[in-house]
Design an enzyme around this catalytic site. Structure first.
Site, mmCIF file in Angstrom:
data_model
loop_
_atom_site.group_PDB
_atom_site.id
_atom_site.type_symbol
_atom_site.label_atom_id
_atom_site.label_comp_id
_atom_site.label_asym_id
_atom_site.label_seq_id
_atom_site.Cartn_x
_atom_site.Cartn_y
_atom_site.Cartn_z
ATOM 1 C CD GLU A 25 2.317 5.507 -2.856
ATOM 2 O OE1 GLU A 25 3.473 5.889 -2.616
ATOM 3 O OE2 GLU A 25 2.059 4.381 -3.320
ATOM 4 C CE LYS A 87 10.959 3.709 -0.839
ATOM 5 N NZ LYS A 87 11.780 2.622 -1.401
ATOM 6 C CB VAL A 107 2.113 1.310 0.562
ATOM 7 C CG1 VAL A 107 0.972 0.498 1.174
ATOM 8 C CG2 VAL A 107 1.852 1.550 -0.931
ATOM 9 C CG ASP A 139 14.783 -5.489 -0.660
ATOM 10 O OD1 ASP A 139 13.866 -5.004 0.046
ATOM 11 O OD2 ASP A 139 15.317 -4.877 -1.602
ATOM 12 C CB SER A 141 8.099 -3.731 0.758
ATOM 13 O OG SER A 141 7.505 -2.494 1.089
ATOM 14 C CB ALA A 142 8.366 -1.405 5.796
ATOM 15 C CG ASP A 143 4.749 -0.853 1.178
ATOM 16 O OD1 ASP A 143 5.140 0.045 1.942
ATOM 17 O OD2 ASP A 143 4.719 -0.750 -0.072
ATOM 18 C CE LYS A 160 5.377 -0.517 -11.836
ATOM 19 N NZ LYS A 160 5.383 0.482 -10.773
HETATM 20 N N1 PSU Z 1 5.649 -0.084 -6.429
HETATM 21 C C1 PSU Z 1 5.109 0.544 -7.483
HETATM 22 N N2 PSU Z 1 5.003 1.891 -7.457
HETATM 23 C C2 PSU Z 1 5.434 2.628 -6.390
HETATM 24 C C3 PSU Z 1 5.990 1.945 -5.268
HETATM 25 C C4 PSU Z 1 6.088 0.600 -5.343
HETATM 26 O O1 PSU Z 1 4.722 -0.090 -8.443
HETATM 27 O O2 PSU Z 1 5.328 3.852 -6.404
HETATM 28 C C5 PSU Z 1 6.429 2.743 -4.076
HETATM 29 C C6 PSU Z 1 5.292 2.782 -3.041
HETATM 30 O O3 PSU Z 1 5.345 4.021 -2.358
HETATM 31 C C7 PSU Z 1 5.667 1.655 -2.106
HETATM 32 C C8 PSU Z 1 7.162 1.768 -2.100
HETATM 33 O O4 PSU Z 1 5.102 1.765 -0.823
HETATM 34 O O5 PSU Z 1 7.526 2.085 -3.431
HETATM 35 C C9 PSU Z 1 7.825 0.501 -1.627
HETATM 36 O O6 PSU Z 1 9.187 0.714 -1.447
HETATM 37 P P1 PSU Z 1 10.064 -0.414 -0.735
HETATM 38 O O7 PSU Z 1 10.061 -1.583 -1.676
HETATM 39 O O8 PSU Z 1 11.421 0.218 -0.590
HETATM 40 O O9 PSU Z 1 9.408 -0.698 0.570
HETATM 41 MN MN MN Z 2 13.452 -2.927 0.451
#
Ligand code: PSU
Ligand code: MN
Length: 307
Positions: A25, A87, A107, A139, A141-143, A160
């Site tokens: 990524e 992003k 991701v 909240d 994540s879309a992941d 984390k």
């Molecule tokens: N968590 C980490 N390191 C990262 C990310 C998340 O420990 O670099 C990054 C990754 O690219 C992940 C994104 O897909 O943040 C998730 O963001 P969000 O929570 O806004 O979906």
């Molecule tokens: Mn989010």
């Protein structure tokens, strides 16, 4: 092939010949680490993949094109521009493509583009998940949705504890995403090897990871799977130190009213700021470790003609 996608010649050739390829990524480059360490790390991760017999395909959006495989110049550009690059999660791709803009893929979007390109295995550091307090903020994540619907294996070091790890596992269970511990029964928490939460299955070899992934394909499932690989012992951090930094980062995010897509990058940057070079070094080491496991797994899939 998708009309917005460019596959680098080396990657296209490896895929055509059934050789192993590992996706990477780019949010980790632009938003996850400071320059120039981010660029050095991105190149080192690519080299680690080569050393383990696979071809790296770093993924990003460059001038509105979806890229599977970047040049060193493109990696340098993403690293140097840092947070100046958008992003890009799932919902951002249409606008970035239409506008001819750059995007650092999370991701979720890396999975989307890897799948379009025919890449099965993806290595990263940590994934997004269910944030603490999500029962109020929603909240998530879309992941996690992407893991539920896109057939790519994501090798990470867990998540984390800026996140609610228990709720993240519940969400993945609901969505039918297998969570595998590589050499462990416990979900690793990125900087530390343990989280207190169990994984679904412990697997001890790349061959068995490949076999489970192949079975998931054979069953006709549409989703992917999550492999969680603990940080090597010698680079793992003191839990009390990291927990204190995370608590402070969460407090500051709340005070400053940080929300939406800014939340994760804000928390990650704060933790690095508070723990200094130690956490950055740990972060780099665990990504390299994931790149190795992903490469060996891609090689095992290729060997069995299952790519
Ligand atoms: N968590 C980490 N390191 C990262 C990310 C998340 O420990 O670099 C990054 C990754 O690219 C992940 C994104 O897909 O943040 C998730 O963001 P969000 O929570 O806004 O979906
Ligand atoms: Mn989010």
């Amino acid at each position: 092939m998708n009309k917005y996608l460019d596959i680098a010649p080396e990657v296209a050739q490896a895929l055509a010949e059934g050789r192993p390829v590992v996706a990477l990524e780019s949010t980790i480059i632009s938003h996850g680490m400071p320059y120039p360490k981010n660029v050095e790390t991105a190149l080192l991760v690519e080299q680690t993949i080569r050393d383990n017999g696979a071809v790296p395909a770093t993924i990003a959006v460059i001038a509105g094109r979806l890229k599977a495989g970047l040049s060193h110049e493109e990696i340098e550009h993403l690293g140097k521009a840092g947070r100046g690059v958008a992003k890009a999660s799932r919902r951002d791709l249409p606008a970035l493509v239409a506008r001819g803009a750059d995007g650092a893929t999370t991701v979720a979007t890396t999975m989307i583009i890897a799948h379009m390109a025919g890449i099965r295995i993806f290595a990263t550091g940590g994934i997004g998940g269910v944030h603490r307090g999500a029962e109020v903020t929603m909240d998530i994540s879309a992941d996690l949705e992407e893991l539920a619907q896109t057939p790519v294996m994501v090798v990470c070091a867990g998540a984390k504890s800026i996140l609610d790890l228990g709720l993240t596992l519940e969400y993945l269970e609901t969505k039918g995403v297998p969570v595998i511990g590589y050499g462990t029964e416990e979900l690793p928490a990125f900087y530390t090897r343990k989280s207190g939460f169990g994984v679904d299955y412990r697997v001890d070899s790349p061959e068995e990871l490949a076999a489970i992934f192949a079975a998931q394909r054979g069953l006709g499932y549409r989703g992917g799977m999550l492999v969680t690989n603990p940080i090597p012992e010698e680079y793992s951090m003191d839990k009390a130190v990291i927990d204190a930094a995370i608590e402070q980062a969460l407090r500051e995010a709340k005070e400053q009213g940080i929300h939406g897509k800014e939340t994760t990058p804000f928390l990650l940057a704060k933790v690095v700021e508070l723990t200094g070079g130690d956490s950055l070094e740990s972060n780099i080491r665990l990504v390299l470790n994931n790149a190795r496991v992903a490469s060996l797994t891609a090689a095992a899939l290729a060997k069995n003609g299952q790519l």
